[in-house]
Design an enzyme around this catalytic site. Structure first.
Site, PDB file in Angstrom:
ATOM      1  N   GLY A 190      40.669  -3.190 -22.580  1.00  0.00           N
ATOM      2  CA  GLY A 190      39.999  -2.073 -22.690  1.00  0.00           C
ATOM      3  C   GLY A 190      40.953  -0.816 -22.425  1.00  0.00           C
ATOM      4  O   GLY A 190      41.988  -1.128 -22.725  1.00  0.00           O
ATOM      5  N   LYS A 239      30.953   4.839  -4.586  1.00  0.00           N
ATOM      6  CA  LYS A 239      30.683   4.493  -5.780  1.00  0.00           C
ATOM      7  C   LYS A 239      29.519   4.960  -6.154  1.00  0.00           C
ATOM      8  O   LYS A 239      28.749   4.795  -5.482  1.00  0.00           O
ATOM      9  CB  LYS A 239      31.253   3.253  -6.017  1.00  0.00           C
ATOM     10  CG  LYS A 239      31.386   2.403  -7.324  1.00  0.00           C
ATOM     11  CD  LYS A 239      33.105   2.607  -7.713  1.00  0.00           C
ATOM     12  CE  LYS A 239      33.448   2.014  -8.928  1.00  0.00           C
ATOM     13  NZ  LYS A 239      34.890   2.310  -9.265  1.00  0.00           N
ATOM     14  N   GLY A 252      41.498  -9.030 -20.657  1.00  0.00           N
ATOM     15  CA  GLY A 252      40.655  -7.566 -20.917  1.00  0.00           C
ATOM     16  C   GLY A 252      41.494  -6.626 -21.454  1.00  0.00           C
ATOM     17  O   GLY A 252      42.380  -6.077 -20.934  1.00  0.00           O
ATOM     18  N   VAL A 285      42.382   0.249 -19.664  1.00  0.00           N
ATOM     19  CA  VAL A 285      43.534  -0.132 -18.871  1.00  0.00           C
ATOM     20  C   VAL A 285      44.457  -1.311 -19.364  1.00  0.00           C
ATOM     21  O   VAL A 285      45.477  -1.042 -19.597  1.00  0.00           O
ATOM     22  CB  VAL A 285      42.947  -0.167 -17.577  1.00  0.00           C
ATOM     23  CG1 VAL A 285      44.301  -0.677 -16.648  1.00  0.00           C
ATOM     24  CG2 VAL A 285      42.225   0.798 -16.880  1.00  0.00           C
TER      25      VAL A 285
HETATM   26  P1  NAI Z   1      36.897  -1.129 -20.294  1.00  0.00           P
HETATM   27  O1  NAI Z   1      35.558  -1.341 -20.325  1.00  0.00           O
HETATM   28  O2  NAI Z   1      37.777   0.012 -21.063  1.00  0.00           O
HETATM   29  O3  NAI Z   1      37.569  -2.382 -20.822  1.00  0.00           O
HETATM   30  C1  NAI Z   1      37.197  -3.730 -20.285  1.00  0.00           C
HETATM   31  C2  NAI Z   1      37.464  -4.568 -21.405  1.00  0.00           C
HETATM   32  O4  NAI Z   1      37.294  -6.080 -20.660  1.00  0.00           O
HETATM   33  C3  NAI Z   1      37.027  -4.454 -22.660  1.00  0.00           C
HETATM   34  O5  NAI Z   1      37.644  -4.688 -23.586  1.00  0.00           O
HETATM   35  C4  NAI Z   1      35.868  -5.967 -22.524  1.00  0.00           C
HETATM   36  O6  NAI Z   1      35.478  -6.202 -24.113  1.00  0.00           O
HETATM   37  C5  NAI Z   1      36.660  -6.783 -21.926  1.00  0.00           C
HETATM   38  N1  NAI Z   1      36.008  -7.653 -21.237  1.00  0.00           N
HETATM   39  C6  NAI Z   1      34.624  -7.948 -20.432  1.00  0.00           C
HETATM   40  N2  NAI Z   1      34.449  -9.103 -20.173  1.00  0.00           N
HETATM   41  C7  NAI Z   1      35.716  -9.920 -20.563  1.00  0.00           C
HETATM   42  C8  NAI Z   1      35.778 -11.294 -20.410  1.00  0.00           C
HETATM   43  N3  NAI Z   1      34.892 -12.138 -19.589  1.00  0.00           N
HETATM   44  N4  NAI Z   1      36.829 -11.995 -20.829  1.00  0.00           N
HETATM   45  C9  NAI Z   1      37.965 -11.177 -21.458  1.00  0.00           C
HETATM   46  N5  NAI Z   1      37.619  -9.919 -21.681  1.00  0.00           N
HETATM   47  C10 NAI Z   1      36.413  -9.107 -21.238  1.00  0.00           C
HETATM   48  O7  NAI Z   1      37.320  -0.956 -18.616  1.00  0.00           O
HETATM   49  P2  NAI Z   1      38.683  -0.301 -18.086  1.00  0.00           P
HETATM   50  O8  NAI Z   1      38.724   1.017 -17.825  1.00  0.00           O
HETATM   51  O9  NAI Z   1      39.982  -0.951 -18.923  1.00  0.00           O
HETATM   52  O10 NAI Z   1      38.612  -1.191 -16.677  1.00  0.00           O
HETATM   53  C11 NAI Z   1      39.029  -2.372 -16.625  1.00  0.00           C
HETATM   54  C12 NAI Z   1      38.837  -3.000 -15.123  1.00  0.00           C
HETATM   55  O11 NAI Z   1      39.656  -2.075 -14.256  1.00  0.00           O
HETATM   56  C13 NAI Z   1      37.508  -2.812 -14.431  1.00  0.00           C
HETATM   57  O12 NAI Z   1      37.181  -3.659 -13.743  1.00  0.00           O
HETATM   58  C14 NAI Z   1      37.688  -1.328 -13.868  1.00  0.00           C
HETATM   59  O13 NAI Z   1      36.779  -1.328 -12.845  1.00  0.00           O
HETATM   60  C15 NAI Z   1      39.157  -1.442 -13.140  1.00  0.00           C
HETATM   61  N6  NAI Z   1      39.603  -0.283 -13.109  1.00  0.00           N
HETATM   62  C16 NAI Z   1      39.698   0.782 -14.031  1.00  0.00           C
HETATM   63  C17 NAI Z   1      40.262   2.066 -13.747  1.00  0.00           C
HETATM   64  C18 NAI Z   1      40.390   3.023 -14.987  1.00  0.00           C
HETATM   65  O14 NAI Z   1      41.157   4.120 -14.597  1.00  0.00           O
HETATM   66  N7  NAI Z   1      39.718   2.905 -16.009  1.00  0.00           N
HETATM   67  C19 NAI Z   1      40.692   2.454 -12.315  1.00  0.00           C
HETATM   68  C20 NAI Z   1      40.514   1.262 -11.405  1.00  0.00           C
HETATM   69  C21 NAI Z   1      39.954   0.158 -11.767  1.00  0.00           C
END
Ligand code: NAI
Length: 353
Positions: free
Chosen positions: A188, A87, A186, A190
């Protein structure tokens, strides 16, 4: 960002492997301050995304890189991918910064590993950023590839989490996903894609995000009920899906969760291994993140190997459902979080010997 500061990083549990290599880069010109952690290359080059985040200090960035890269070894092993775990963690420069220059410098750093580490998107990095990385190195994936399979892995991650959740609901609650309430933390890349799948399947949704525009969007598109970020972890529901940041399952939260199952995308949901035991003791079924969120790495791995096609990659991700059943069968009365780590280590040892 919460990280597990309680466990000294030098303490190795039985069967635990020490990281093979940890490298740092400091490039004042671009502002790049970065850690690349290679946990294990027994199965192949270390593959894992690049996280860009506000870290309070370099210790927090280092611990995050160590934890995330170890999780990637387990994720890649359980997904039967020919890759090890690694990572990259980039300390987000304060204020405005030149992304192209930062990711160009990062690409040079990745290139310097000689292929021992392969990168892709993670929280805080985008497909566009990976294009800048790709100008410096071929050890990168998650890119649009002109008519070939590739690109943003997030919808694939969401699909894997959905499949895992369906299987767990069927086995543990003896019903279909249509008759469940799922709390998603969250929204985002995903989390929103997961909500869409759950809504299409007939589930009721409760959601929270620090970004109000996203909760408004989920409310209007999926009829999701919106609660505060403080409330979501204790909201009564059938499944809690943490899809924001790590360490949300900790000493404070595991005792107040109000869900039967926890199954979400966020990496390193458990602040410490004991929190998985506490969930098990409370009768909450926790599905380890590194098992259920492998859809994204399966996608970028197949893209990288030039073996990707939408249908075959989706089929491979569908296999996460079978692994959930196998985990539950293997677990019997033990905490699935512990059993999944032992299972992954068995797979690493099988290649090493
Ligand atoms: P992202 O950055 O697109 O979305 C994260 C979301 O969480 C954002 O909307 C943000 O505003 C929200 N957030 C942050 N702190 C928060 C809180 N305290 N309470 C509520 N919402 C909060 O990230 P993504 O890509 O959606 O990934 C989400 C998680 O999944 C991460 O932990 C990432 O490491 C994990 N992940 C993602 C993968 C991918 O393909 N994108 C693959 C495997 C794991």
């Amino acid at each position: 960002m919460q990280v597990d500061l309680h466990r000294p990083v030098t303490e190795l549990a039985p069967g635990e492997r020490l990281h093979e290599q940890v490298m740092t880069a400091n490039d004042p010109q671009s502002g790049l301050r970065c850690v690349i952690a290679i946990h294990d290359t027994t199965r192949g080059p270390a593959f894992g995304g690049c996280r860009v985040w506000h870290y309070a200090n370099k210790g927090a960035a280092l611990i995050d890189a160590l934890r995330l890269s170890e999780g990637m070894s387990y994720k890649n092993a359980l997904a039967d991918l020919p890759f090890g775990g690694g990572k990259a963690v980039v300390m987000r420069p304060p204020g405005a910064f030149d992304r192209a220059s930062l990711f160009t410098a990062f690409g040079k750093f990745v290139e310097s590993t000689g292929g021992r580490y392969i990168t892709a998107e993670d929280v805080g990095s985008t497909t566009e950023d990976m294009r800048n990385v790709a100008r410096q190195t071929s050890f990168v994936s998650g890119l649009p590839r002109d008519g070939r399979f590739g690109g943003d892995p997030s919808p694939k991650t969401a699909y894997g989490v959905f499949v895992a959740m369906e299987q767990a609901v069927r086995m543990h609650l003896k019903r279909s996903i249509a008759r469940t309430t799922v709390a998603v933390q969250g929204l985002g890349a995903v989390g929103m894609s997961l909500c869409e799948r759950l809504h299409d399947a007939g589930a009721s949704l409760v959601v929270a995000d620090i970004d109000e525009a996203r909760t408004r969007d989920a409310n209007s598109r999926f009829g999701a009920r919106v609660v505060s970020v403080e409330r979501i972890l204790m909201e009564p529901c059938d499944v809690l899906a943490p899809c924001a940041m790590g360490a949300v399952l900790n000493g404070q939260t595991v005792m107040v969760l109000n869900s039967a199952i926890v199954c979400g995308a966020a990496n390193n949901q458990l602040a410490a291994a004991d929190d998985g035991d506490a969930l098990h003791d409370r009768g909450v079924l926790y599905l380890p993140d590194f098992l259920v969120n492998a859809g994204g790495i399966i996608s970028v791995a197949r893209e990288y190997l030039g073996q990707g096609a939408e249908t075959t990659v989706m089929q491979e991700i569908g296999g996460i459902g079978r692994r959930v059943s196998e985990l539950l069968e293997r677990s019997e009365n033990r905490a699935p979080s512990r059993v999944a780590v032992s299972w992954a280590r068995e797979k690493l040892d099988a290649v090493a010997t």
